[in-house]
Structure formats: C-alpha cells, structure tokens
Design a protein around this motif. Structure first.
Motif, mmCIF file in Angstrom:
data_model
loop_
_atom_site.group_PDB
_atom_site.id
_atom_site.type_symbol
_atom_site.label_atom_id
_atom_site.label_comp_id
_atom_site.label_asym_id
_atom_site.label_seq_id
_atom_site.Cartn_x
_atom_site.Cartn_y
_atom_site.Cartn_z
ATOM 1 N N GLY A 1 0.803 -1.220 0.000
ATOM 2 C CA GLY A 1 0.000 0.000 0.000
ATOM 3 C C GLY A 1 0.830 1.261 0.000
ATOM 4 N N ILE A 2 1.877 1.312 0.838
ATOM 5 C CA ILE A 2 2.673 2.539 0.904
ATOM 6 C C ILE A 2 3.570 2.686 -0.319
ATOM 7 N N ALA A 3 3.949 1.563 -0.939
ATOM 8 C CA ALA A 3 4.718 1.647 -2.181
ATOM 9 C C ALA A 3 3.849 2.203 -3.304
ATOM 10 N N LYS A 4 2.582 1.792 -3.331
ATOM 11 C CA LYS A 4 1.662 2.329 -4.341
ATOM 12 C C LYS A 4 1.487 3.831 -4.168
ATOM 13 N N ALA A 5 1.394 4.276 -2.905
ATOM 14 C CA ALA A 5 1.259 5.717 -2.653
ATOM 15 C C ALA A 5 2.496 6.466 -3.133
ATOM 16 N N VAL B 1 4.302 10.349 -7.750
ATOM 17 C CA VAL B 1 5.020 10.736 -8.968
ATOM 18 C C VAL B 1 4.056 10.764 -10.148
ATOM 19 N N ARG B 2 3.165 9.781 -10.197
ATOM 20 C CA ARG B 2 2.215 9.721 -11.311
ATOM 21 C C ARG B 2 1.332 10.973 -11.382
ATOM 22 N N ASN B 3 0.894 11.457 -10.228
ATOM 23 C CA ASN B 3 -0.007 12.611 -10.254
ATOM 24 C C ASN B 3 0.704 13.958 -10.190
ATOM 25 N N GLY B 4 2.047 13.930 -10.227
ATOM 26 C CA GLY B 4 2.814 15.166 -10.324
ATOM 27 C C GLY B 4 3.118 15.859 -9.016
ATOM 28 N N ARG C 1 11.953 3.583 -14.299
ATOM 29 C CA ARG C 1 12.688 2.766 -13.327
ATOM 30 C C ARG C 1 12.046 2.889 -11.946
ATOM 31 N N TRP C 2 11.596 4.084 -11.640
ATOM 32 C CA TRP C 2 10.927 4.307 -10.365
ATOM 33 C C TRP C 2 9.654 3.458 -10.263
ATOM 34 N N PHE C 3 8.833 3.529 -11.304
ATOM 35 C CA PHE C 3 7.582 2.779 -11.277
ATOM 36 C C PHE C 3 7.838 1.268 -11.276
ATOM 37 N N GLU C 4 8.833 0.828 -12.031
ATOM 38 C CA GLU C 4 9.169 -0.589 -12.053
ATOM 39 C C GLU C 4 9.525 -1.077 -10.652
ATOM 40 N N TRP C 5 10.195 -0.232 -9.908
ATOM 41 C CA TRP C 5 10.624 -0.628 -8.556
ATOM 42 C C TRP C 5 9.461 -0.608 -7.571
ATOM 43 N N VAL C 6 8.789 0.538 -7.462
ATOM 44 C CA VAL C 6 7.751 0.651 -6.424
ATOM 45 C C VAL C 6 6.522 -0.195 -6.740
ATOM 46 N N ASP C 7 6.276 -0.443 -8.020
ATOM 47 C CA ASP C 7 5.102 -1.245 -8.377
ATOM 48 C C ASP C 7 5.341 -2.739 -8.184
ATOM 49 N N ASN C 8 6.587 -3.137 -8.015
ATOM 50 C CA ASN C 8 6.898 -4.559 -7.868
ATOM 51 C C ASN C 8 7.735 -4.838 -6.619
ATOM 52 N N MET C 9 7.608 -3.979 -5.618
ATOM 53 C CA MET C 9 8.450 -4.084 -4.436
ATOM 54 C C MET C 9 8.026 -5.257 -3.548
ATOM 55 N N ILE D 1 20.889 5.125 -5.782
ATOM 56 C CA ILE D 1 20.119 4.813 -4.579
ATOM 57 C C ILE D 1 18.689 5.333 -4.685
ATOM 58 N N LEU D 2 18.220 5.452 -5.923
ATOM 59 C CA LEU D 2 16.839 5.856 -6.164
ATOM 60 C C LEU D 2 15.879 4.941 -5.415
ATOM 61 N N PHE D 3 16.158 3.657 -5.428
ATOM 62 C CA PHE D 3 15.231 2.688 -4.858
ATOM 63 C C PHE D 3 15.481 2.466 -3.369
ATOM 64 N N PHE D 4 16.732 2.344 -2.989
ATOM 65 C CA PHE D 4 17.032 1.966 -1.615
ATOM 66 C C PHE D 4 16.668 3.061 -0.613
ATOM 67 N N TRP D 5 17.008 4.284 -0.929
ATOM 68 C CA TRP D 5 16.760 5.356 0.025
ATOM 69 C C TRP D 5 15.579 6.219 -0.374
ATOM 70 N N VAL D 6 15.549 6.677 -1.613
ATOM 71 C CA VAL D 6 14.477 7.576 -2.044
ATOM 72 C C VAL D 6 13.123 6.897 -1.893
ATOM 73 N N ALA D 7 13.043 5.631 -2.291
ATOM 74 C CA ALA D 7 11.766 4.924 -2.194
ATOM 75 C C ALA D 7 11.299 4.819 -0.750
ATOM 76 N N ARG D 8 12.224 4.579 0.174
ATOM 77 C CA ARG D 8 11.838 4.444 1.575
ATOM 78 C C ARG D 8 11.375 5.778 2.156
#
Length: 894
Positions: free
Chosen positions: A380-384, A389-392, A404-412, A495-502
């Motif tokens: 749920g929080i990954a989708k948020a 980003v999707r809604n700007g 790359r961002w969507f690939e990561w958070v959508d499949n985390m 570290i887009l995924f490891f830190w930014v995503a968190r």
C-alpha cells in the motif's frame, strides 16, 4: 563608491594578492560565513522557504567524489536561492551506519583480543558512542573544506534522542496498522557479521567457481534417476525436492514420484514448476528452499519443508551428516569428494564464471538463509509512493528515470527491517513471559517482566524518516511549519530505490499527519523535486573503485587545486541522470578558469572598474551594448538551466561567457575605450564593473571562495557585507541592440581572420605591422577601427606603404580587404622551414584519409558517422595543403 577609489583606481587592486592561492583564503573565509550566520535558517522569516536535507553520510565515512558532487550541487542550489530572496535551510546530518560502525569498533576490540560479548550489550554500545564522539566528526571538517553552506546549528544524527523518538513513533504506527509483522523468510546473511543485510550492502562479483553435475536416485541407468547441476554442492544437504518443467517430456513419468538423495538418504519428491528452464543443463534442478531465493519461492508454492542446514557463522549444522561442524566451503569440497568416490559426479566445469553476492562490509560471500525477521508490508505505501510521482506531486529529474521508479515501487517485495546487531535503534517490541507481544511507543513503558527484542532496525528505516524527523517530527515544530515539505532531494540515481523509495513510502504513510498538514495542503510529500545525478567515473569513463586504483580523493584536489576548482569541475559535468568523467585535465582547466577570472578582476580594478548606475544606452559603444545584452541573455539561460537542474548547461554557458566573451573580447576592447577620453573611460569603468559584478554573482554558487574575495575588492563594501547575501542578478529588461551586436560580431570575425592570416604569414603575435583596411565604412565598422587595429596588432599605413599580402573577409554587409606590409618582419628561411613541415603533415593526413575512403571493405563496415568524420578531415587536409602550398609559392617569389 567613494571618489577616492576612482581617483586612485589601484587601491582596490592592491587589496588582492599577487596571485590566487586558495589555501590562504578558504578556511578563514568559510568560518567567517558560518560565524556571521549566513547559513542559519530563520523560521520566523517572511521570505518564501527553500529547504534541502543533506543525504546523511555514514558516520564512519570520509568525503568521496560522490559526496563531493552531491554537496556541490546542493550548495549551488541553496546559495542561489538565498541570493534570490528565499529563506534557506540546508540541514546537515550523519547516519549511524549500523553495520559499518559496529564493524569498526569490533575491529578495534579485536586488536586487544576482545569481542563485544566480553563487554555485553550495554557496555559495547557505550563504547560505540565513545568512538562516535571521538572519530565520527571527520566528514564535517571535510564538508567545511568543500564550502558547504549548511545550517550547522541544526546538525542531526540518526541516533539522536529526537530522531530515535521519530523511529519509535513510526514503528508503532506501522505496527498498529498491521504493516509490520514477524516471519521466517529468506535474507542475505553475512556469516562474518552474523546478521542479515540489505540488497544495497551486497556487492555482486564475478568469481571462478565450478559447476558440478550430480546424479540423484539410482546409479543403475535402468532405474529412476536425475542429473542436477550446482555451484554450491554443500547446499544439497538442505534439498527437499528436485524440480522439472511440467512440459518437459523427459520427466513426465517421474513427476509426482520421489528420488533418492545421495547424502541424506531421504526420498525427496520430483515436482513440476514453470520456474525451471528445460534448456539449461539437464532440465532438472535441486531445490533448497532455506538457502536460495528462487528455491524459497518454489518451496512456498509446493509446500516443501525448509530445513536450515547452516548456523549463523556459515558452518554446517543440524544436517545429521558427518559434515556437521564444517565450514560451508570445506563442506563443499568434502561432499564433492564423497560423491565422486560413489560415482555420482557425472560432470565438472572449471573454471565456471558466475556472479556471487559478497558482503560489502566484511567481504565474504553472503549466504541466502531462512531466518526469523521483522518485515514491513509495503504494497500500500509503495503504491502511494508511485502515485505521488504519477499525479505530479513529486517530479523526478530527469523524467527518463520515472519508468525505473515505477518498475521498482510497483513490484516491491516486503522489506526486511531487522538486523542482528547491537548498534542501532532497538526494535520496540517486548515479549511477555507467556509469549505476549507488545509494541511500545516513545511515551510508553513495557510491562514489568517483559523482555525487548534483541534486534535493531535496518539503517534505512531511520534514514527513511530523514526529511521530517530531522525537523522535529512527531512533534509540531517551527521547522516543520516553515520548511516541510522540502524543496528538492539531490542524490545519485544508484540509490533511487534503496533510500528515495523508503523516504517516499514513509512520507506518504504520514502525509496526512496534522503536524505536517497544519495550514497546508491536506497531504504532504517529503520533497517536491527529486534530482538524480549520475556516477563519477575517471577520465577514461571507467567507474571509480579501490580495486582499479582509479579513485580520486576530493581532499587531494582541494589541497592542490582549491575547493573552487574542485566544485566547478563537478558542477560543470553534472547532467540530469548522466554519469560524469573527471580527471586531472578537468580540474586543471577549472583552476585555469579561476586564475583567468582573478586576473581579469585585477585588471578591471587597476583600471578603476566599479559597479554603478549605467549611463544612458544611447551614449554607450557597440561593445558596451553587446556585452550588456549578452549578459541579459546569459542570466536568462543560466536561470532556465538551473531551474531545470541542468547544472552542466548553466556552468558551461557561464564558463564560455566569462572567458570567451567577457575576458577575451570585452576586456580587450575596453582597453581601447580607456585610451579614448576620460568621459569614455568613465563610462567603460561602470559597464565593466557592472558586468563583472554580475558574473561574480552568477558564479558564486559554484565557486564561492574566489568570487567572495573578488567581489569584496570590486564593491569595496558599498554593495553589502558579503556576496553570500547579495542579490542574484536579474535581466535588465532593456531591448537588445541587435545592430550593435552584429557590428561586434563582424568586428570579432574580422580580427579573427586577420590573426589567422598573420599566423599564416609567420608573424609573431606581438609583431605590429602596417596595414590598410578597405571597405570599413561599407561594413559600418568605422567606430571599431581603433579596436580592430589594437587587437590585430596593426599600425597605420604611411606614405611609403607597399602591401606585400592581403586578405578579404566577407562580413554581414560588405567585404573588407586588409592589405599588410610584411617586408622585413618575417625570417623567410625559418618561415619556409615551418611551412614545409606543416605541408608534410597535411599531406600525410590527406593520404591517410584518402586511403580509408578508397577502401571498399572499410566503407562497407564503418558507421556513417565515422565515415563522415573522415570525409571532414579530408576536406580540412585538402584546404591546408592548398593554403600552405600557395604560401610557399609566395615565399619562393621573394
């Protein structure tokens, strides 16, 4: 500016040293800025807010080139925004770096033959705090050396009391929401560190191993058996199945049956699963669910047993075989030897090159291991985080990184947050005597008799709160009200995924917290922009690493070339999402640019240049109008580029304007204007002073030390106490004089062609020669005649003038002919030898290009752009041959 300054224009120039020596200036200047409070944010200010939180470097670390790039770009952004009238907070801090820090202290204890167990948890943690207080501030000194304009009064550490309170708060909120749970799952296990580690702490390296093919089942070819291949023979002790593809005709009769395990003696099932590649090897694979991530997933699908056959140190344990107690690598050898003796090794491929994950901190191969751990349910929080980003609400720069961002958070996958360490934030879970579990918040106490979970949280858990925990969350603070959400996050794409995503996940989880939304939008994102820069590479494009020996310590550059040259090199190469190559040639070029700026300012001051109110435009020369209009264009270009985080474009434009246009052309033309009349000289001083003032301000965010020093001398204190808090240059609003710009362009072209012609004639740069220029009135360049003569080193033709050579230059409105008398100015023999050498080189180049273009095989294979370049080289060589041959013919006639 006082009249005394104009009466004695050398006063301010004398205030500057003879040459620019950064080490004499930088340290004291930086401390003056800090002491003056320029970098201290005011939460009560009415100015619009601009905020950045520094990606926290590890407390164990030192400033490497990646840090230097990060910090330079953030400093550039914040210095510019401060000059633009924003209230700026650049908040610094450090990460406690659980594994790295504990490892450092354990190594220190090992020198005395001690381990952490000799002290116990409480005393060991005290020792880590002692180490942090003594040694952990090294990177702060390095940040000062680089010139970081951070708010040191708000320096934070992830283990501070306030940040620890934030960690405990969000853990409980997630736990109470059902988003934190405990489960036995597969993790990256470090046998040396005796803890699970994150994917970011795993280095994947190519190693030489062996691929061993083993026979399971009967040794009789007429009875059921399968061949499997593995690089980790020891893991077969934990096999609970053999898998084949459901459509593989070879194994249809065996699916659903069992096969004899050659070491344990157990009968293990043969299962069918689409995961198996029937084209690889025999099409059958051994399944060890507790020691392989793919096998684990397959084990879940088929409800297989998952025995763990290694202890936390990587030794075989509880396998019920003679291999118990052996190190995993010793067991690998011994098991293979036994199977060979039994005739069950049917193939060995050595060396077999394959990828193996290694612990970043301790260096040994990691062991995928089934372990009881704490997890965050991320769906749920990954989708948020993705939707933001999707809604700007959050913009990623460059936008090309969004997929790359969507690939990561959508499949985390769910996030393992527990670590088997002593240094870090202790997991706030307590266990009762009857197995009760309670999660304790920051203002709560565990019931008497309860015992706390021994694990600590993954370092990324606390750093994921960084944008708001550093400003006082969960409490309501002035910092949060003024500066949250932050304006931009600057970091590397790696570290887009490891830190930014968190940070995004945690930020979205608390986005409707009243503490964050008070007086603001209903939901808050942690940052509005994410700027992702690339990796630092050496000048040959190779990734910097210790093993290659091509790493560069930024402090070495700062010591040798200065902080400004180091910063300018990095900023000039930084493009959104693109890697940048740097080396000695780049930083020396930056140092040369800074030296050029220093010398140009000193020249301007010696001639009385000073900022002031510009004279009416109709009283200015073409050169004055051109440089002022170009300045307007450059300001607009720099503003646009920096607003788009195109640092390279902005700095490249400033570099060429400052060097190629301001220094190389306007300063030279200004020398002529200084000599015309006092009225013209006075006007020129103001134009020169205003342009130089703007150039220094534009460059200040990138090269703060030299620009502060030069600006102080230029303004003599009249414009304010420091360039740090001066106003960012603005476009004047004047209508550009395109006619003046064209005349200056024609002047530059004419001078350039005369200089080239002089070089062809063998004239020394300083040699003045008599010349006559025809067509100057038709070209509307009469007002530029003095400047042309001065910059082209021409003197007026006398009565006995006799031209020996001439050149025609086609300008925008007319063709100008320049006749020159070179008699007696050229050593004919020396010039003939030089030209003959040039001709030989040009003929060699022409022969080489003709050879390639005449090679049909080469033309058939070579890319179009390569062929085009060779054709261009051929045309240049042909022109050189023709030009030099003609000049030799002229000399022969003399």
């Amino acid at each position: 500016m006082t009249s005394a300054a104009s009466e004695n224009p050398r006063n301010r120039a004398d205030a500057l040293p003879k040459s620019w020596n950064p080490s004499d200036v930088e340290a004291d200047l930086y401390e003056r800025w800090v002491g003056a409070g320029y970098f201290t944010a005011d939460t009560g200010s009415a100015k619009p807010a601009y905020s950045i939180v520094l990606p926290p470097p590890n407390v164990t670390g030192t400033l490497h080139m990646g840090h230097a790039l990060d910090h330079t770009l953030m400093d550039l952004l914040t210095r510019r925004k401060r000059m633009q009238g924003f209230e700026v907070l650049w908040l610094p801090g450090m990460d406690h770096a659980g594994i790295a820090t504990q490892t450092v202290v354990e190594k220190q204890l090992a020198v005395d033959g001690k381990t952490k167990e000799d002290f116990g948890r409480e005393l060991f943690v005290d020792k880590v705090w002692d180490w942090k207080r003594e040694s952990g501030g090294q990177i702060q000194g390095q940040m000062r050396r680089l010139g970081d304009g951070v708010d040191w009064s708000r320096d934070r550490f992830t283990m501070d009391e306030g940040l620890s309170r934030a960690v405990q708060t969000i853990f409980k909120r997630l736990y109470d929401a059902g988003l934190i749970y405990r489960a036995e799952r597969l993790v990256n296990w470090s046998p040396v560190l005796k803890t699970g580690i994150s994917d970011l702490e795993v280095d994947h390296k190519e190693v030489e191993g062996e691929l061993v093919s083993l026979r399971y089942g009967s040794l009789n070819d007429d009875e059921p058996h399968v061949i499997v291949a593995t690089t980790r023979v020891e893991t077969m002790l934990g096999d609970t199945a053999v898998a084949v593809h459901p459509d593989d005709e070879r194994y249809q009769a065996l699916i659903g049956t069992t096969v004899y395990h050659p070491i344990t003696g157990r009968q293990i099932p043969i299962v069918a699963d689409d995961y198996v590649d029937p084209e690889f090897g025999s099409g059958a694979v051994k399944i060890t669910p507790a020691h392989d991530p793919n096998d684990f997933e397959l084990g879940l699908r088929h409800n297989l047993p998952m025995p763990t056959i290694m202890d936390i140190t990587g030794k075989i344990a509880d396998s019920g075989t003679e291999f118990d107690g052996m190190d995993r690598f010793e067991a690998r050898l011994k098991i293979r030897e036994r199977l060979e003796a039994e005739g069950r090794v049917v193939g060995r491929k050595y060396p077999y090159i394959h990828q193996v994950g290694h612990s970043e901190r301790s260096g040994e191969p990691i062991e995928p291991r089934l372990s009881m751990q704490w997890w965050v349910k991320v769906e749920g929080i990954a989708k948020a985080a993705g939707d933001a980003v999707r809604n700007g609400d959050v913009k990623i720069h460059p936008a090309s990184q969004e997929p790359r961002w969507f690939e990561w958070v959508d499949n985390m996958h769910d996030w393992n947050i527990s670590r088997q360490l002593w240094w870090g934030h202790r997991i706030p879970i307590w266990y009762g005597p009857e197995g009760e579990i309670v999660c304790v918040g920051p203002d709560e106490q565990a019931p008497e008799g309860y015992v706390q979970d021994p694990d600590v949280l993954d370092t990324w858990f606390s750093s994921g709160l960084w944008p708001f925990s550093t400003m006082g969350w969960p409490d309501s603070t002035e910092e949060l009200r003024k500066f949250y959400p932050t304006s931009v996050l600057v970091t590397g794409y790696d570290i887009l995924f490891f830190w930014v995503a968190r940070m995004m996940m945690f930020g979205m989880f608390v986005s409707d917290d009243p503490v964050l939304t008070a007086g603001k939008d209903p939901k808050q994102v942690p940052f509005q922009d994410v700027f992702l820069h690339g990796l630092i590479r050496d000048e040959h494009g190779k990734k910097m690493s210790k093993s290659r020996g091509n790493g560069i310590d930024p402090l070495d550059w700062i010591n040798e070339y200065g902080a400004d040259a180091t910063r300018f090199t990095l900023a000039r190469g930084a493009q959104p999402g693109g890697d940048l190559s740097v080396g000695t040639s780049h930083v020396t070029a930056s140092r040369s640019f800074i030296t050029k700026l220093f010398n140009a300012t000193k020249f301007a001051l010696m001639n009385g240049a000073q900022p002031g109110e510009l004279p009416a435009r109709d009283t200015l020369t073409d050169s004055d109008l051109w440089i002022l209009d170009r300045l307007d264009e450059v300001i607009a270009e720099v503003d646009g580029a920096l607003d788009r985080y195109e640092f390279s474009k902005a700095l490249e434009g400033l570099y060429h304007f400052a060097w190629d246009e301001f220094c190389s052309w306007y300063l030279e033309l200004a020398k002529v204007q200084f000599a015309e009349s006092e009225e013209r000289a006075a006007s020129t001083r103001i134009v020169l002073g205003n342009v130089l003032d703007a150039v220094l301000r534009l460059l200040h965010p990138a090269v703060p030390f030299v620009t502060e020093t030069l600006w102080q001398a230029l303004t003599d204190g009249a414009e304010g106490e420091s360039i740090v808090i001066s106003a960012w240059p603005a476009v004047s609003g004047a209508t550009a004089d395109t006619a003046a710009a064209q005349r200056v362009a024609d002047t530059q072209k004419l001078i350039t062609e005369i200089r080239r012609f002089r070089a062809d004639q063998g004239l020394a740069d300083s040699q003045k020669v008599a010349a006559r220029i025809a067509g100057i009135d038709a070209a509307d360049l009469r007002a530029q005649e003095a400047g042309i003569a001065n910059l082209a080193k021409l003197t007026e033709a006398g009565a006995d003038f006799a031209a020996t050579a001439s050149v025609e230059v086609r300008l925008s409105t007319a063709t100008v002919t320049v006749e020159i008398d070179t008699s007696g100015t050229v050593d004919l023999d020396a010039e003939r030898r030089r030209l003959e050498k040039d001709l030989a080189a040009a003929q060699k180049e022409l022969a080489g290009t003709n050879g390639k273009l005449g090679n049909a095989a080469f033309l058939a294979k070579a890319p179009e752009d390569v062929v085009a370049k060779i054709k261009a080289r051929k045309e240049i060589a042909e022109g050189d041959v023709e030009r030099v041959t003609a000049r030799l013919a002229e000399l022969a006639a003399k």
